[in-house]
Design an enzyme around this catalytic site. Structure first.
Site, short mmCIF file in Angstrom:
data_model
loop_
_atom_site.label_atom_id
_atom_site.label_comp_id
_atom_site.label_asym_id
_atom_site.label_seq_id
_atom_site.Cartn_x
_atom_site.Cartn_y
_atom_site.Cartn_z
N HIS A 163 4.02 -7.82 -0.15
CA HIS A 163 3.52 -9.03 -0.76
C HIS A 163 4.22 -9.28 -2.10
O HIS A 163 4.81 -8.37 -2.69
CB HIS A 163 2.01 -8.94 -0.96
CG HIS A 163 1.23 -8.88 0.32
ND1 HIS A 163 0.35 -9.86 0.71
CD2 HIS A 163 1.21 -7.95 1.31
CE1 HIS A 163 -0.19 -9.54 1.87
NE2 HIS A 163 0.32 -8.37 2.26
N SER B 129 8.14 3.08 4.47
CA SER B 129 9.38 3.36 3.77
C SER B 129 9.12 3.32 2.28
O SER B 129 8.08 3.78 1.82
CB SER B 129 10.48 2.39 4.19
OG SER B 129 11.72 2.84 3.69
N ASP C 75 0.86 -1.18 0.00
CA ASP C 75 0.00 0.00 0.00
C ASP C 75 0.90 1.23 0.00
O ASP C 75 1.84 1.32 0.81
CB ASP C 75 -0.88 0.03 1.25
CG ASP C 75 -2.02 -0.97 1.19
OD1 ASP C 75 -2.01 -1.82 0.27
OD2 ASP C 75 -2.90 -0.92 2.06
#
Length: 453
Positions: free
Chosen positions: A296, A408, A199
């Protein structure tokens, strides 16, 4: 005849008079301050107006000074609050100006400043370790919902997606790396697409061309992809030139770059050499502190090599990208390299201040942001080859790979189909990004698509 006095006697008398006058003024001002301090101390000791506190405060000089020190505390606190408020207001003003420039289509340029140089001398790695220890402290159960809801309001986090009740997250660290409820991040099922691994906000994307492979950090400054991934990278960069010379150069590059891994994984080299020529693309995604922090897999692929670069821990916010050179190359990072059905793939998880800890689910023993033994270490990055007997570790599309302890940046570099057509023409088989710069993306959302010929 009038008597005459020496000039030095006149100045001495004048100086003596000024000294007596200044001493009198200081004594009056000191008496005024002592009265204020004694009244303030008396008010604190006797809120209802008792006279004993005031009398004691107006007594001996030692007692008055000791109680007078308390008078300075509210002033210092107020000054600190005003200073922080001014800094925050300035930051909001600058952010507003940046948004106005973006709305007008003005792209911000690289502009180094003295603050960036000052960050280089700060012990940011030690600060990040101390911050990590603080974030791991256990929070009382009754306080957890209040703390996490306050964080969510400040950084716009969605608490409804959390897999567990707020009371079950023992520390802020556990809350930051929380997993989500089943189905919150549906994975695009299209086999001809690459999905977002995190995200975040899309900072940059595009196609890598030439033999240097430069990614624009911000307008006016770029960094090298081989420097980001390491000198031993398996990156199949192509020099500019004719198609025939390109194929020869890529073959030579593949022979050299894959030699180290091919000795341990002969099947790996066979698959790479058998795959057709592909275009090389990149996508840079920034995670804010309030974002979901797990990484992911963007596709079905095999991770063959892991590299850990123990670099610096500069911040990676927008201001830092505009002021610090080679930001992502300088910072600590973990790089995963391997292959997927379209060719090469690399995923670089870049750390930042207070986010030096990057955990790999496929390698739990890996530790990042460890204390350095040398002040200026020159050792190469730590490297590990996965599954030397086969094709590396299999990572399925949408599965969890790693986690940041806060927010980050992730840099994704990959090969994708490119049609061998003359310049100026287009083909339906070309890879095309379906996101724009500045877009908010979520795990499982398609970054780009192509069509099978």
């Amino acid at each position: 005849m009038k008597p005459r006095f020496p000039q030095n006697v006149y100045f001495l008398a004048r100086y003596s008079y000024l000294r007596r006058f200044q001493h009198s003024q200081r004594r009056t001002f000191s008496s005024f301050l002592n009265n204020i301090r004694s009244n303030y101390s008396g008010a604190r000791a006797s809120p209802l107006g008792g006279s004993s506190g005031a009398g004691a405060g107006a007594g001996g000089g030692g007692t008055g000074d000791s109680k007078g020190n308390a008078f300075l505390v509210p002033g210092a606190t107020m000054a600190t609050i005003l200073m922080l408020g001014a800094l925050h207001a300035r930051r909001l003003y600058e952010d507003k100006k940046i948004e106005e420039k973006r709305e007008k289509g003005i792209e911000l340029e690289f502009h180094p400043d003295i603050k960036a140089s000052f960050l280089g001398v700060l012990p940011l790695r030690s600060i990040s370790r101390a911050w990590g220890s603080f974030m791991s402290l256990e929070i009382p159960v009754w306080m957890r919902p209040y703390a996490y809801k306050a964080w969510a309001r400040a950084f716009h986090s969605n608490l409804e997606e959390a897999a567990l009740p707020l009371e079950e997250y023992t520390s802020l660290q556990d809350f930051f790396v929380r997993s989500l409820k089943e189905g919150c991040r549906p994975i695009d099922p299209d086999p001809c697409c690459l999905v977002s691994p995190v995200d975040g906000t899309v900072l940059r994307f595009g196609e890598l061309k030439g033999n240097r492979g430069m990614i624009e950090q911000v307008k006016g400054h770029s960094y090298s992809v081989p420097a980001l991934l390491g000198n031993n990278s398996l990156l199949p960069m192509e020099p500019e030139g004719k198609n025939e010379s390109k194929e020869e150069a890529v073959g030579d590059k593949s022979d050299k770059s894959w030699l180290r891994v091919s000795l341990a994984s002969p099947k790996l080299r066979e698959n790479v050499s058998a795959s057709p020529m592909k275009g090389l693309y990149y996508c840079v995604i920034y995670l804010k502190p309030g974002d979901y922090h797990r990484i992911h897999s963007p596709a079905d692929w095999n991770a063959t090599v892991r590299r850990h670069f123990a670099g610096r821990l500069f911040p990676v916010n927008e201001r830092a990208t505009r002021t610090i050179r080679n930001l992502y190359v300088e910072n600590e990072r973990v790089v995963l390299e391997g292959i997927w059905k379209e060719g090469f793939m690399a995923l670089a998880a870049v750390g930042a201040t207070n986010i030096g800890s990057i955990e790999l689910f496929i390698e739990p023993e890996l530790r990042t942001n460890k204390p350095k033994k040398k002040l200026f270490p020159t050792e190469p990055p730590e490297e590990r080859v996965y599954d030397p007997e086969g094709l590396g570790l299999r990572l399925e599309k949408g599965k969890e790979v790693a986690v940041f302890n806060m927010g980050s940046t992730v840099v994704l570099i990959f090969q994708a189909p490119t049609a061998n057509t003359p310049e100026g023409s287009s083909s339906s088989s070309d890879y095309r990004f379906c996101v724009k710069q500045g877009d908010r993306v979520r795990v499982g959302q398609a970054l780009g698509r192509w069509k099978e010929e």
